[in-house]
Design an enzyme around this catalytic site. Structure first.
Site, PDB file in Angstrom:
ATOM      1  NE  ARG A  61      13.464  20.634  -6.142  1.00  0.00           N
ATOM      2  CZ  ARG A  61      13.809  21.147  -4.963  1.00  0.00           C
ATOM      3  NH1 ARG A  61      13.288  20.668  -3.848  1.00  0.00           N
ATOM      4  NH2 ARG A  61      14.677  22.138  -4.880  1.00  0.00           N
ATOM      5  CE1 TYR A 114       5.431  -3.866  -9.829  1.00  0.00           C
ATOM      6  CE2 TYR A 114       6.217  -2.094  -8.407  1.00  0.00           C
ATOM      7  CZ  TYR A 114       6.278  -2.796  -9.598  1.00  0.00           C
ATOM      8  OH  TYR A 114       7.178  -2.420 -10.559  1.00  0.00           O
ATOM      9  CG  ASP A 186      -0.603  -0.051  -4.641  1.00  0.00           C
ATOM     10  OD1 ASP A 186      -1.408   0.431  -5.453  1.00  0.00           O
ATOM     11  OD2 ASP A 186       0.551  -0.401  -4.944  1.00  0.00           O
ATOM     12  CE  LYS A 211       1.574  -0.360 -13.792  1.00  0.00           C
ATOM     13  NZ  LYS A 211       2.415   0.253 -12.830  1.00  0.00           N
TER      14      LYS A 211
HETATM   15  C1  LIG Z   1       0.191  -2.240  -7.744  1.00  0.00           C
HETATM   16  C2  LIG Z   1       1.371  -1.399  -8.124  1.00  0.00           C
HETATM   17  N1  LIG Z   1       1.814  -0.482  -7.245  1.00  0.00           N
HETATM   18  C3  LIG Z   1       2.881   0.307  -7.538  1.00  0.00           C
HETATM   19  C4  LIG Z   1       3.569   0.178  -8.725  1.00  0.00           C
HETATM   20  C5  LIG Z   1       4.737   1.070  -9.014  1.00  0.00           C
HETATM   21  O1  LIG Z   1       4.326   2.087  -9.893  1.00  0.00           O
HETATM   22  P1  LIG Z   1       5.266   2.848 -10.940  1.00  0.00           P
HETATM   23  O2  LIG Z   1       5.723   1.846 -11.961  1.00  0.00           O
HETATM   24  O3  LIG Z   1       4.406   3.928 -11.490  1.00  0.00           O
HETATM   25  O4  LIG Z   1       6.431   3.391 -10.155  1.00  0.00           O
HETATM   26  C6  LIG Z   1       3.133  -0.758  -9.676  1.00  0.00           C
HETATM   27  C7  LIG Z   1       3.843  -0.911 -10.954  1.00  0.00           C
HETATM   28  O5  LIG Z   1       3.654  -1.862 -11.698  1.00  0.00           O
HETATM   29  C8  LIG Z   1       1.994  -1.569  -9.354  1.00  0.00           C
HETATM   30  O6  LIG Z   1       1.532  -2.494 -10.209  1.00  0.00           O
END
Ligand SMILES: Cc1ncc(COP(=O)(O)O)c(C=O)c1O
Length: 395
Positions: A61, A114, A186, A211
């Protein structure tokens, strides 16, 4: 073998960064240290660990060699001093918020982020006394007005989901810094191969590594990258909040990252061909794709990205019923809520990322019942376009 300062291209970093090998019979690939805890040879080693010897491990961890390799690769790609890999993109966002803000502080965020990010900022962080203000895209030129003396973090995402609008990272980072906020970007949709926010002024980059970084739709992970100071704080926060990734998952992430550069190149080429084919199609009302935007947006993309990305969205003529018929008639494109895998997928934002939003909110975000989002994979572009066209003709 590879000092961080060595000038290398991303394609080389994808394969080699983080993968130090020692000894004559060392495995070529980084092994999975599938363990929760490490055996130390003696008390002196324990003492050295306690004093901060970063070559030693105690408990997974806190840190694990397979996770470290993935972190070094991501740091090299983002041009960061360090990176921290987490159990999901949402864990990375929570950690970013908790290292930058305390009770009483505020976050300024783009509205076009998101959906899960909006929920984190609106429903979870207020429980810790942290509030968020959202900037709609049409008001981004007035971003400075959303800051107060309490603002500690500016949160940006570009290109956005699903309309692929791009915002000026250098200009917004400067505004954030003027207000003494930590600028967090992001970078999930662009990946470091297309866009390096830290070079444009951001302080922390976060990813849903689920992704493109993973790239094969077979893992859930997240990442933060930035200065050693921010990443030490993020690593501590990960330790205390428990958002660590499993070593097996870190191995899959490492393996996926090795092909990131070639996957991105191929998917970008496919996306460009698909965007043009859709724009020409009589059943398509509007294509959302950074490469088909107005001149100002094209100039911006030219300054901060090396290509237009792997996502294409469009509004189909005939509204929601046509959209549903189109999706159900696709044969090659799978209906799936995620993105960024080698396989091309289609998603319907009003029933996934944008479910439950009011008509006013949807209008602000440029999303309607007719909006369809495509995550373009690495298959043959001709096959992908043929499938889209047969589904459009019968929609
Ligand atoms: C642009 C973006 N940021 C963050 C996230 C969150 O990621 P996670 O699903 O790996 O927690 C997503 C998920 O679809 C996303 O598309």
């Amino acid at each position: 073998m590879k000092k961080p300062s060595e000038p290398r291209a991303d394609a080389t970093r994808c394969v080699h960064s983080g993968e130090d090998r020692h000894g004559q019979a060392a495995p070529l690939t980084t092994p999975i240290a599938q363990t929760s805890v490490f055996a130390l040879p003696n008390v002196d080693a324990l003492r050295r660990y306690a004093w901060g010897d970063s070559d030693l491990y105690l408990y997974s961890r806190y840190g694990n060699p397979t996770i470290t390799a993935a972190e070094e690769k991501i740091a090299a790609l983002e041009g960061a001093e360090a990176a921290v890999v987490t159990s999901s993109g949402m864990a990375a966002e929570l950690i970013a918020a908790l290292v930058t803000c305390q009770a009483g502080d505020e976050i300024v965020s783009m509205l076009d982020v998101y959906g899960g990010t909006v929920k984190l900022f609106e429903q979870v962080l207020p429980r810790c006394g942290i509030k968020a203000r959202f900037i709609p895209y049409h008001d981004i030129a007035n971003a400075g007005r959303y800051f107060s003396r309490k603002t500690k973090m500016l949160f940006l995402e570009t290109p956005t989901n699903p309309t692929l609008r791009c915002v000026d990272l250098a200009a917004l980072s400067a505004i954030g810094h003027k207000h003494r906020a930590c600028v967090v970007v992001d970078n999930t949709f662009a990946t470091p191969v297309l866009q390096k926010p830290l070079e444009l002024g951001a302080d922390i980059v976060i990813h849903s590594a689920t992704k493109y970084l993973g790239g094969h739709s077979d893992l859930t992970a997240g990442a933060l990258a930035g200065s050693k100071k921010w990443m030490d704080a993020a690593r501590d926060m990960r330790t205390y909040t428990g958002g660590v990734v499993d070593p097996g998952c870190a191995y899959l992430l490492l393996r996926g990252l090795k092909t990131l550069d070639v996957r991105v190149e191929r998917a970008c080429q496919n996306a460009a061909e698909i965007a043009v084919a859709l724009q020409r199609h009589p059943e398509v009302e509007r294509v959302h794709y950074p490469g088909l935007a107005d001149k100002a947006s094209l100039d911006l993309v030219g300054r901060q990205m090396t290509d237009y990305g792997m996502m294409v969205s469009f509004d189909i003529r005939g509204g929601g019923r046509a959209a549903e018929r189109f999706i159900d008639r696709l044969k090659l494109w799978c209906l799936a809520a995620s993105l960024g895998g080698v396989e091309s997928t289609v998603s319907y934002p009003v029933l996934t990322s944008h479910i439950g939003l009011s008509a006013k909110q949807m209008k602000l975000l440029g999303v309607s019942l007719a909006t369809i989002r495509l995550s373009v994979g690495i298959e043959d572009a001709g096959d992908l376009i043929a499938d889209l066209e047969q589904a459009l003709e019968r929609a």
